[in-house]
Design an enzyme around this catalytic site. Structure first.
Site, PDB file in Angstrom:
ATOM      1  N   ARG A  36      39.437  44.795  50.320  1.00 19.82           N
ATOM      2  CA  ARG A  36      39.373  46.129  50.939  1.00 19.82           C
ATOM      3  C   ARG A  36      38.840  46.031  52.363  1.00 19.82           C
ATOM      4  O   ARG A  36      39.336  46.691  53.275  1.00 19.82           O
ATOM      5  CB  ARG A  36      38.492  47.051  50.094  1.00 19.82           C
TER       6      ARG A  36
ATOM      7  N   GLY B 141      47.388  41.389  42.722  1.00 19.78           N
ATOM      8  CA  GLY B 141      47.841  42.754  42.456  1.00 19.78           C
ATOM      9  C   GLY B 141      47.179  43.734  43.410  1.00 19.78           C
ATOM     10  O   GLY B 141      47.799  44.705  43.857  1.00 19.78           O
TER      11      GLY B 141
ATOM     12  N   GLN C 155      43.379  50.118  41.570  1.00 19.86           N
ATOM     13  CA  GLN C 155      44.439  49.687  42.484  1.00 19.86           C
ATOM     14  C   GLN C 155      45.400  50.848  42.755  1.00 19.86           C
ATOM     15  O   GLN C 155      45.788  51.099  43.895  1.00 19.86           O
ATOM     16  CB  GLN C 155      45.204  48.501  41.891  1.00 19.86           C
TER      17      GLN C 155
ATOM     18  N   ASP D 180      37.866  43.207  33.844  1.00 16.95           N
ATOM     19  CA  ASP D 180      38.083  41.807  34.234  1.00 16.95           C
ATOM     20  C   ASP D 180      37.162  40.852  33.473  1.00 16.95           C
ATOM     21  O   ASP D 180      37.360  39.635  33.507  1.00 16.95           O
ATOM     22  CB  ASP D 180      37.860  41.633  35.744  1.00 16.95           C
TER      23      ASP D 180
ATOM     24  N   ARG E 297      46.480  39.334  28.879  1.00 18.35           N
ATOM     25  CA  ARG E 297      45.180  38.731  28.555  1.00 18.35           C
ATOM     26  C   ARG E 297      44.767  38.921  27.099  1.00 18.35           C
ATOM     27  O   ARG E 297      43.906  38.184  26.616  1.00 18.35           O
ATOM     28  CB  ARG E 297      44.086  39.242  29.501  1.00 18.35           C
TER      29      ARG E 297
ATOM     30  N   ARG F 178      40.856  33.882  35.219  1.00 22.19           N
ATOM     31  CA  ARG F 178      39.759  34.297  34.335  1.00 22.19           C
ATOM     32  C   ARG F 178      39.881  33.653  32.953  1.00 22.19           C
ATOM     33  O   ARG F 178      38.876  33.415  32.279  1.00 22.19           O
ATOM     34  CB  ARG F 178      39.700  35.825  34.234  1.00 22.19           C
TER      35      ARG F 178
HETATM   36  C1  S3P Z   1      40.969  45.729  41.073  1.00 23.92           C
HETATM   37  C2  S3P Z   1      41.137  46.633  40.082  1.00 23.92           C
HETATM   38  C3  S3P Z   1      41.398  46.258  38.680  1.00 23.92           C
HETATM   39  C4  S3P Z   1      41.015  44.816  38.428  1.00 23.92           C
HETATM   40  C5  S3P Z   1      41.510  43.893  39.482  1.00 23.92           C
HETATM   41  C6  S3P Z   1      40.968  44.279  40.843  1.00 23.92           C
HETATM   42  C7  S3P Z   1      40.770  46.230  42.452  1.00 23.92           C
HETATM   43  O1  S3P Z   1      42.771  46.422  38.418  1.00 23.92           O
HETATM   44  O2  S3P Z   1      41.500  44.409  37.160  1.00 23.92           O
HETATM   45  O3  S3P Z   1      41.113  42.559  39.202  1.00 23.92           O
HETATM   46  O4  S3P Z   1      40.400  45.438  43.338  1.00 23.92           O
HETATM   47  O5  S3P Z   1      40.980  47.420  42.662  1.00 23.92           O
HETATM   48  P1  S3P Z   1      43.392  47.859  38.020  1.00 23.92           P
HETATM   49  O6  S3P Z   1      43.021  48.797  39.086  1.00 23.92           O
HETATM   50  O7  S3P Z   1      44.870  47.683  37.967  1.00 23.92           O
HETATM   51  O8  S3P Z   1      42.795  48.195  36.705  1.00 23.92           O
END
Ligand code: S3P
Length: 429
Positions: free
Chosen positions: A26, A93, A168, A313, A344, A388
């Protein structure tokens, strides 16, 4: 790379895990949007944050990295200028979803690509709301990367209630919303990690128990000059390892303690862990502190599905703690785990199979029969190229009687490049 992990009798020492992956990514993206210079200290050296930094550079920011200090000269919202028609998000992601929001907001036309794992994760969750904001997104089979993101029509601010508690997805829509003349509002019923709101200083209201977060052109993008705390999700491996190995004491320094991230801490305490916190302080907009974990006898827990987003996570390593807890533990309401770097739930099940663990796999979680005296000879673990799973398997391996093997162990570098060195250091104590 196949990694051999020897049994360990105890773990002792002090470590500072790598910088928070979510905050690092971020910081880089928000520094791109800021009009001016940001000096980000303790930026993560891990692969995901480095992929994000490369993308930020290709979107027109000037980036200088010296050790763990990253200086980003952002061009402001209107200065985004893709220097390439393709951005490689690697395994991340967070990079793909957050950058999609920025591209749609700024009206840039770019391909987003990723590695095989990222290219197998659904992007449908961001495609639908971004298209309702005026974007046009081409995706393989309508939902997978490579994505071609473009917007020719005017941006349409939206009110969007999150169908899943995903930070996310929340951040993606808010980032697109930052380019709108009127506010885009994201409504969240189950809170997910709130780094985006904190670091961008966004307005958050609570209406009928739901969080309503707004973003528009009126939001000034703050300078992203701060020190990033260590990653709680990386510290999590040692919180469990220190709890289940006898005569252990591990001090984890300057770890992020944002309450939307520390679900595992509360869960382990409920399970009887011996964990204390010292030197609590603020690092930028985020709380941090030192965590001290000592060996303890753990007991079983039936997880409230509401806490899942705050420990999502950490569920692979929590499953290892549950293996060594007295009684049967339950993880439910965690269907989201099937959509991570790998499925997972399946990968945890295979990890437990590798040592003869007793468990039941459900569609949305696992029931794990714990036993503090559980013994196994050794395991051959498949990490499924998931960082992980590789690190959780390593912690489980420490409880074997002889050397275990972890396949594609190099994947740990996605979030924790120094994991294997830190493990060696703690074993030597
Ligand atoms: C993350 C949000 C989570 C997490 C990922 C990082 C982020 O995913 O599992 O490792 O940085 O916003 P989701 O928002 O898809 O749940």
């Amino acid at each position: 790379m196949i990694k051999k992990v020897a049994p360990a009798f105890s773990l002792n020492g002090t470590i500072t895990p790598p910088a928070d992956k979510s905050i690092s990514q971020r910081a880089a993206i928000f520094a791109l949007l800021h009009d001016g210079k940001s000096v980000i200290k303790n930026y993560s050296p891990a692969e995901d944050p480095q992929s994000t930094l490369s993308c930020v550079e290709l979107l027109g920011a000037s980036v200088t990295q010296l050790d763990d200090v990253v200086v980003v000269e952002g061009r402001g919202r209107y200065g985004i200028q893709p220097l390439s028609d393709e951005l490689d998000c690697g395994n991340s992601g967070t990079a793909m979803r957050l950058l999609s929001g920025v591209l749609v907001g700024s009206g840039s036309s770019v391909y987003l690509i990723g590695d095989p794992s990222l290219s197998a994760r659904t992007m449908k969750r961001i495609i639908d709301p971004l298209e309702s904001m005026g974007a046009h997104i081409l995706a393989r089979n309508g939902m997978f990367a490579p994505l071609f993101v473009t917007r020719e029509d005017p941006l349409i601010p939206i009110e969007f209630e999150l169908p899943i508690p995903s930070a996310q997805l929340k951040s993606c829509i808010l980032l697109a919303g930052l380019f709108g003349e009127t506010p885009t509002k994201v409504i969240e019923t189950v809170p997910s990690r709130d780094h985006t709101e904190r670091l961008l200083n966004l307005d958050v209201e609570v209406v009928d128990g739901k969080r309503v977060i707004s973003a528009s052109l009126n939001n000034k993008i703050p300078n992203q000059s701060y020190t990033i705390p260590a990653d709680f999700s990386a510290a999590a491996f040692w919180l469990v390892a220190g709890s289940i190995l006898p005569d252990s004491e591990i001090r984890l320094e300057n770890v992020g303690l944002n309450p939307t991230r520390t679900g595992l801490l509360d869960i382990l305490l409920k399970m009887g862990a011996d964990i204390t916190i010292e030197n609590k302080h603020e690092e930028g907009a985020e709380p941090a502190g030192d965590i001290i974990v000592k060996s303890a006898q753990l007991r079983n827990i039936d997880l409230d599905p509401k806490v899942i987003p705050n420990c999502i996570d950490e569920l692979p390593i929590l499953a290892v703690a549950m293996m060594y807890a007295q009684g049967t533990s339950i993880i439910s309401g965690a269907e989201e785990l099937r959509h991570k770097e790998t499925d997972r739930i399946m990968a945890i099940a295979k990890m437990l199979d590798a040592v003869g663990g007793v468990y039941e796999e459900m569609e949305d979680g696992l029931v794990i029969r714990g036993n503090p005296e559980f013994e196994f000879e050794s395991g051959e673990f498949d990490s499924f190229h998931d960082h992980r799973i590789a690190m959780a398997s390593a912690v489980l391996s420490l409880k074997g009687k002889s050397d275990s093997e972890i396949e594609s162990a190099e994947s740990a570098a996605v979030s924790y490049p120094s994991f294997w060195d830190d493990l060696d250091g703690l074993v030597e104590g």
